[in-house]
Write a protein that holds these residues in place. Structure first.
Motif, PDB file in Angstrom:
ATOM      1  N   GLY A  26     -72.231 -25.374 173.522  1.00  0.00           N
ATOM      2  CA  GLY A  26     -72.074 -25.412 172.083  1.00  0.00           C
ATOM      3  C   GLY A  26     -71.342 -26.635 171.569  1.00  0.00           C
ATOM      4  O   GLY A  26     -71.202 -26.795 170.350  1.00  0.00           O
ATOM      5  N   PHE A  27     -70.876 -27.477 172.459  1.00  0.00           N
ATOM      6  CA  PHE A  27     -70.206 -28.714 172.069  1.00  0.00           C
ATOM      7  C   PHE A  27     -70.289 -29.681 173.245  1.00  0.00           C
ATOM      8  O   PHE A  27     -70.617 -29.287 174.363  1.00  0.00           O
ATOM      9  N   THR A  28     -69.986 -30.951 172.986  1.00  0.00           N
ATOM     10  CA  THR A  28     -70.040 -31.941 174.051  1.00  0.00           C
ATOM     11  C   THR A  28     -68.630 -32.363 174.446  1.00  0.00           C
ATOM     12  O   THR A  28     -67.707 -32.368 173.640  1.00  0.00           O
ATOM     13  N   LEU A  29     -68.500 -32.720 175.717  1.00  0.00           N
ATOM     14  CA  LEU A  29     -67.218 -33.152 176.252  1.00  0.00           C
ATOM     15  C   LEU A  29     -66.982 -34.646 176.081  1.00  0.00           C
ATOM     16  O   LEU A  29     -65.882 -35.126 176.306  1.00  0.00           O
ATOM     17  N   ASP A  30     -68.026 -35.397 175.696  1.00  0.00           N
ATOM     18  CA  ASP A  30     -67.939 -36.849 175.635  1.00  0.00           C
ATOM     19  C   ASP A  30     -66.699 -37.300 174.868  1.00  0.00           C
ATOM     20  O   ASP A  30     -66.446 -36.869 173.747  1.00  0.00           O
ATOM     21  N   GLY A  31     -65.939 -38.180 175.527  1.00  0.00           N
ATOM     22  CA  GLY A  31     -64.834 -38.825 174.843  1.00  0.00           C
ATOM     23  C   GLY A  31     -63.516 -38.104 174.900  1.00  0.00           C
ATOM     24  O   GLY A  31     -62.470 -38.721 174.723  1.00  0.00           O
ATOM     25  N   ASN A  32     -63.500 -36.803 175.142  1.00  0.00           N
ATOM     26  CA  ASN A  32     -62.240 -36.067 175.167  1.00  0.00           C
ATOM     27  C   ASN A  32     -61.750 -35.826 176.591  1.00  0.00           C
ATOM     28  O   ASN A  32     -62.536 -35.659 177.506  1.00  0.00           O
ATOM     29  N   ALA A  33     -60.443 -35.809 176.728  1.00  0.00           N
ATOM     30  CA  ALA A  33     -59.868 -35.444 178.020  1.00  0.00           C
ATOM     31  C   ALA A  33     -60.060 -33.950 178.271  1.00  0.00           C
ATOM     32  O   ALA A  33     -60.078 -33.138 177.333  1.00  0.00           O
ATOM     33  N   VAL A  34     -60.202 -33.603 179.523  1.00  0.00           N
ATOM     34  CA  VAL A  34     -60.339 -32.209 179.941  1.00  0.00           C
ATOM     35  C   VAL A  34     -59.356 -31.955 181.079  1.00  0.00           C
ATOM     36  O   VAL A  34     -59.221 -32.781 181.983  1.00  0.00           O
ATOM     37  N   GLY A  35     -58.697 -30.838 181.018  1.00  0.00           N
ATOM     38  CA  GLY A  35     -57.718 -30.515 182.049  1.00  0.00           C
ATOM     39  C   GLY A  35     -58.032 -29.208 182.761  1.00  0.00           C
ATOM     40  O   GLY A  35     -58.670 -28.325 182.186  1.00  0.00           O
ATOM     41  N   TRP A  36     -57.579 -29.117 183.996  1.00  0.00           N
ATOM     42  CA  TRP A  36     -57.584 -27.856 184.736  1.00  0.00           C
ATOM     43  C   TRP A  36     -56.136 -27.378 184.814  1.00  0.00           C
ATOM     44  O   TRP A  36     -55.233 -28.148 185.150  1.00  0.00           O
ATOM     45  N   PHE A  37     -55.966 -26.103 184.543  1.00  0.00           N
ATOM     46  CA  PHE A  37     -54.661 -25.470 184.617  1.00  0.00           C
ATOM     47  C   PHE A  37     -54.772 -24.227 185.493  1.00  0.00           C
ATOM     48  O   PHE A  37     -55.867 -23.744 185.745  1.00  0.00           O
ATOM     49  N   ARG A  38     -53.626 -23.702 185.924  1.00  0.00           N
ATOM     50  CA  ARG A  38     -53.645 -22.469 186.685  1.00  0.00           C
ATOM     51  C   ARG A  38     -52.436 -21.632 186.315  1.00  0.00           C
ATOM     52  O   ARG A  38     -51.419 -22.137 185.869  1.00  0.00           O
ATOM     53  N   ARG A  39     -52.606 -20.325 186.519  1.00  0.00           N
ATOM     54  CA  ARG A  39     -51.526 -19.397 186.205  1.00  0.00           C
ATOM     55  C   ARG A  39     -51.458 -18.314 187.267  1.00  0.00           C
ATOM     56  O   ARG A  39     -52.480 -17.731 187.641  1.00  0.00           O
ATOM     57  N   VAL A  40     -50.252 -18.057 187.728  1.00  0.00           N
ATOM     58  CA  VAL A  40     -49.986 -16.980 188.668  1.00  0.00           C
ATOM     59  C   VAL A  40     -49.248 -15.879 187.914  1.00  0.00           C
ATOM     60  O   VAL A  40     -48.332 -16.191 187.144  1.00  0.00           O
ATOM     61  N   PRO A  41     -49.618 -14.624 188.103  1.00  0.00           N
ATOM     62  CA  PRO A  41     -48.912 -13.538 187.412  1.00  0.00           C
ATOM     63  C   PRO A  41     -47.409 -13.618 187.625  1.00  0.00           C
ATOM     64  O   PRO A  41     -46.946 -13.786 188.759  1.00  0.00           O
ATOM     65  N   GLY A  42     -46.657 -13.568 186.543  1.00  0.00           N
ATOM     66  CA  GLY A  42     -45.208 -13.630 186.643  1.00  0.00           C
ATOM     67  C   GLY A  42     -44.652 -15.044 186.614  1.00  0.00           C
ATOM     68  O   GLY A  42     -43.426 -15.221 186.573  1.00  0.00           O
ATOM     69  N   LYS A  43     -45.535 -16.026 186.624  1.00  0.00           N
ATOM     70  CA  LYS A  43     -45.093 -17.415 186.574  1.00  0.00           C
ATOM     71  C   LYS A  43     -45.735 -18.105 185.378  1.00  0.00           C
ATOM     72  O   LYS A  43     -46.693 -17.616 184.792  1.00  0.00           O
ATOM     73  N   GLY A  44     -45.238 -19.257 185.055  1.00  0.00           N
ATOM     74  CA  GLY A  44     -45.763 -20.001 183.928  1.00  0.00           C
ATOM     75  C   GLY A  44     -47.055 -20.718 184.261  1.00  0.00           C
ATOM     76  O   GLY A  44     -47.492 -20.770 185.405  1.00  0.00           O
ATOM     77  N   VAL A  48     -52.857 -28.709 186.545  1.00  0.00           N
ATOM     78  CA  VAL A  48     -53.322 -29.097 187.879  1.00  0.00           C
ATOM     79  C   VAL A  48     -53.844 -30.532 187.868  1.00  0.00           C
ATOM     80  O   VAL A  48     -53.338 -31.397 188.579  1.00  0.00           O
ATOM     81  N   SER A  49     -54.868 -30.776 187.074  1.00  0.00           N
ATOM     82  CA  SER A  49     -55.466 -32.111 187.006  1.00  0.00           C
ATOM     83  C   SER A  49     -56.053 -32.332 185.632  1.00  0.00           C
ATOM     84  O   SER A  49     -56.439 -31.384 184.942  1.00  0.00           O
ATOM     85  N   CYS A  50     -56.133 -33.601 185.260  1.00  0.00           N
ATOM     86  CA  CYS A  50     -56.694 -33.974 183.962  1.00  0.00           C
ATOM     87  C   CYS A  50     -57.576 -35.201 184.140  1.00  0.00           C
ATOM     88  O   CYS A  50     -57.243 -36.088 184.948  1.00  0.00           O
ATOM     89  N   THR A  57     -57.685 -40.306 185.775  1.00  0.00           N
ATOM     90  CA  THR A  57     -57.226 -38.981 186.185  1.00  0.00           C
ATOM     91  C   THR A  57     -55.718 -38.938 186.398  1.00  0.00           C
ATOM     92  O   THR A  57     -55.075 -39.959 186.680  1.00  0.00           O
ATOM     93  N   ARG A  58     -55.165 -37.752 186.238  1.00  0.00           N
ATOM     94  CA  ARG A  58     -53.774 -37.451 186.571  1.00  0.00           C
ATOM     95  C   ARG A  58     -53.757 -36.084 187.223  1.00  0.00           C
ATOM     96  O   ARG A  58     -54.500 -35.180 186.831  1.00  0.00           O
TER      97      ARG A  58
END
Length: 125
Positions: A26-44, A48-50, A57-58
């Protein structure tokens, strides 16, 4: 309908590999940064990577040398290749679209304003 669809999670033994995919609909990713995140129950939430619009990349120190983020704009998809997985990598992984082209403030998540629902990764013997 605008959505991110994450896939590729599952159960893997320590030392194994998985490749996560984040497909935009429904939208394009072109031009914008995209990140991967993760969450463990009980933790913030942990960044992960961007990957920036131009492809820079970072990554978090905890995954450097093991995880690789990439993007295929033609397929409107971002990937996270995860190698040498450890039990500590067990988490719900989800992707997010930034409202900017770079990953300057990553791993902070304040610039990410559209989030997927996630895919579970479990690393266990």
């Amino acid at each position: 309908q605008l959505q991110f669809v994450e896939s590729g999670g599952g159960l893997v033994q320590p030392g194994g590999s998985l490749r996560l995919s984040c497909a935009a609909s429904g939208f394009t990713l072109d031009g914008n940064a995209v990140g991967w995140f993760r969450r463990v129950p009980g933790k913030g939430r942990e960044g992960v990577s961007c990957i920036s619009g131009p492809g820079g990349t970072r990554s978090a120190n905890s995954v450097k040398g093991r995880f690789t983020i990439s993007r295929d704009n033609a397929k409107n998809t971002v990937y996270l290749q995860m190698n040498s997985l450890e039990p500590e990598d067990t988490a719900l992984y989800y992707c997010a679209l930034a409202n900017r082209i770079d990953c300057r403030y990553f791993p902070a998540g304040g610039d990410f304003n559209f989030w997927g629902r996630g895919t579970q990764v479990t690393v266990s013997a």
